[in-house]
Design an enzyme around this catalytic site. Structure first.
Site, PDB file in Angstrom:
ATOM      1  CG  ASN A   9       0.370   2.056   1.826  1.00  0.00           C
ATOM      2  OD1 ASN A   9      -0.665   2.151   1.176  1.00  0.00           O
ATOM      3  ND2 ASN A   9       1.523   1.692   1.288  1.00  0.00           N
ATOM      4  CE  LYS A  11       1.741  -2.025   1.423  1.00  0.00           C
ATOM      5  NZ  LYS A  11       2.822  -3.024   1.438  1.00  0.00           N
ATOM      6  CG  HIS A  98       5.067   1.736  -1.280  1.00  0.00           C
ATOM      7  ND1 HIS A  98       5.263   0.425  -1.680  1.00  0.00           N
ATOM      8  CD2 HIS A  98       4.803   1.693   0.038  1.00  0.00           C
ATOM      9  CE1 HIS A  98       5.112  -0.367  -0.638  1.00  0.00           C
ATOM     10  NE2 HIS A  98       4.832   0.370   0.426  1.00  0.00           N
ATOM     11  CD  GLU A 100       3.639  -2.750  -2.102  1.00  0.00           C
ATOM     12  OE1 GLU A 100       2.619  -2.037  -2.146  1.00  0.00           O
ATOM     13  OE2 GLU A 100       3.973  -3.397  -1.088  1.00  0.00           O
ATOM     14  CD  GLU A 170       7.281   1.385   3.522  1.00  0.00           C
ATOM     15  OE1 GLU A 170       6.461   1.200   4.430  1.00  0.00           O
ATOM     16  OE2 GLU A 170       6.995   1.271   2.328  1.00  0.00           O
ATOM     17  N   GLY A 176       5.652  -6.862   3.978  1.00  0.00           N
ATOM     18  CA  GLY A 176       4.689  -7.949   3.784  1.00  0.00           C
ATOM     19  C   GLY A 176       5.284  -9.333   3.981  1.00  0.00           C
ATOM     20  CB  SER A 216       7.003  -7.048   8.884  1.00  0.00           C
ATOM     21  OG  SER A 216       6.844  -7.672   7.620  1.00  0.00           O
TER      22      SER A 216
HETATM   23  P1  13P Z   1       3.668  -4.242   5.743  1.00  0.00           P
HETATM   24  O1  13P Z   1       3.455  -3.502   7.041  1.00  0.00           O
HETATM   25  O2  13P Z   1       2.456  -5.037   5.321  1.00  0.00           O
HETATM   26  O3  13P Z   1       4.941  -5.015   5.740  1.00  0.00           O
HETATM   27  O4  13P Z   1       3.824  -3.115   4.604  1.00  0.00           O
HETATM   28  C1  13P Z   1       4.668  -2.049   4.813  1.00  0.00           C
HETATM   29  C2  13P Z   1       4.445  -1.056   3.747  1.00  0.00           C
HETATM   30  O5  13P Z   1       4.747  -1.302   2.592  1.00  0.00           O
HETATM   31  C3  13P Z   1       3.800   0.210   4.115  1.00  0.00           C
HETATM   32  O6  13P Z   1       3.870   1.140   3.080  1.00  0.00           O
END
Ligand code: 13P
Length: 253
Positions: A9, A11, A98, A100, A170, A176, A216
């Site tokens: 992803n 983003k 997601h 976010e 997640e 992140g 992560s």
């Molecule tokens: P990270 O791997 O940067 O922690 O992000 C995970 C994520 O949100 C994947 O959709």
């Protein structure tokens, strides 16, 4: 056997040219280095979707998805993109819910149920994201929180449609932050999700659903996470922006 999947992803990262460079690297490296039974997914921003899908067109193990879609087929929804439009450029997967998007764009369980229907109607695969915030984990109610997200957005589906869904767990506190869930925490939640699916759709169907871990995940911890019985791969954020790291994660089964 359940499909093993490692999805990147991106983003809101990489413009068209950066995205095409990264996608070409991944497609080339995946051909030589990644075992046949692992599927890699590239999930770029909308503007790069067609170009990335074209680059992956002849690949046998790299496929393409989008990060979101609108729940309607078409109409006066300025700035939005439908599942049918995403399909038309060669993408086969759509990430939904997601954290976010839940957090910054107020996506609700009900909206995500409608989006799931829209994706399935186009014959595409939803990658449905779920996960708890830190305060929920600290209160010890993470399992009921996550199973309720799944129940509210997916349990209206027929067994035939549910079978087509991929689920990504997640934990929000691991996204992140560099703080990964331990293999025990990941396995516990994945087993709980699978049991919950079994309680509604039966064991045989639950055993077929690919459950991905995200938060992560990187080359140094992917192996221990993917070794968990109910973890079928990963949804990777930061580490998917580097082709070497992304491929090394895909080689961690
Ligand atoms: P990270 O791997 O940067 O922690 O992000 C995970 C994520 O949100 C994947 O959709």
């Amino acid at each position: 056997m359940r499909q093993k999947i490692v999805a990147g992803n991106w983003k809101m990262n990489n413009d068209l040219w950066e995205g095409m460079k990264l996608a070409s690297e991944v497609v080339n490296m995946a051909k030589d280095e990644v075992k046949g039974q692992v599927k890699l997914l590239l999930i770029p921003p909308f503007v790069s979707l067609k170009s990335v899908a074209d680059l992956a067109k002849d690949s046998t193990n790299v496929f393409v998805g989008s990060q979101n879609c609108h729940e309607k087929e078409n109409g006066a929804y300025t700035g939005e993109i439908s599942a049918g439009m995403i399909k038309s450029v060669g993408a086969a997967y759509i990430v939904l819910g997601h954290s976010e998007r839940r957090m910054y764009f107020n996506e609700s369980d009900e909206l995500l149920a409608a989006k799931t229907d829209a994706v399935l109607q186009q014959g595409l695969t939803p990658i449905f994201c779920c996960g708890e915030q830190l305060d929920i984990r600290e209160a010890g109610t993470q399992v009921s929180h996550v199973t309720s997200q799944i129940e509210k957005s997916l349990f209206h589906l027929s067994a035939e449609d549910f079978k087509k869904v991929v689920i990504a767990y997640e934990p929000v506190w691991a996204i992140g932050t560099g703080r990964t869930a331990s293999p025990e925490q990941a396995q516990e939640m994945h087993a709980a999700i699978r049991n919950h699916i079994a309680s509604k759709y039966g064991n045989a169907l639950a055993e077929e659903i690919s459950l991905l871990y995200g938060g992560s995940c990187k080359p140094s911890n992917a192996q221990e996470l993917f070794a968990c019985k109910d973890v079928d791969g990963g949804l990777i954020g930061g580490a998917s922006l580097n082709s070497r790291d992304f491929i090394d994660i895909a080689k961690s089964f």
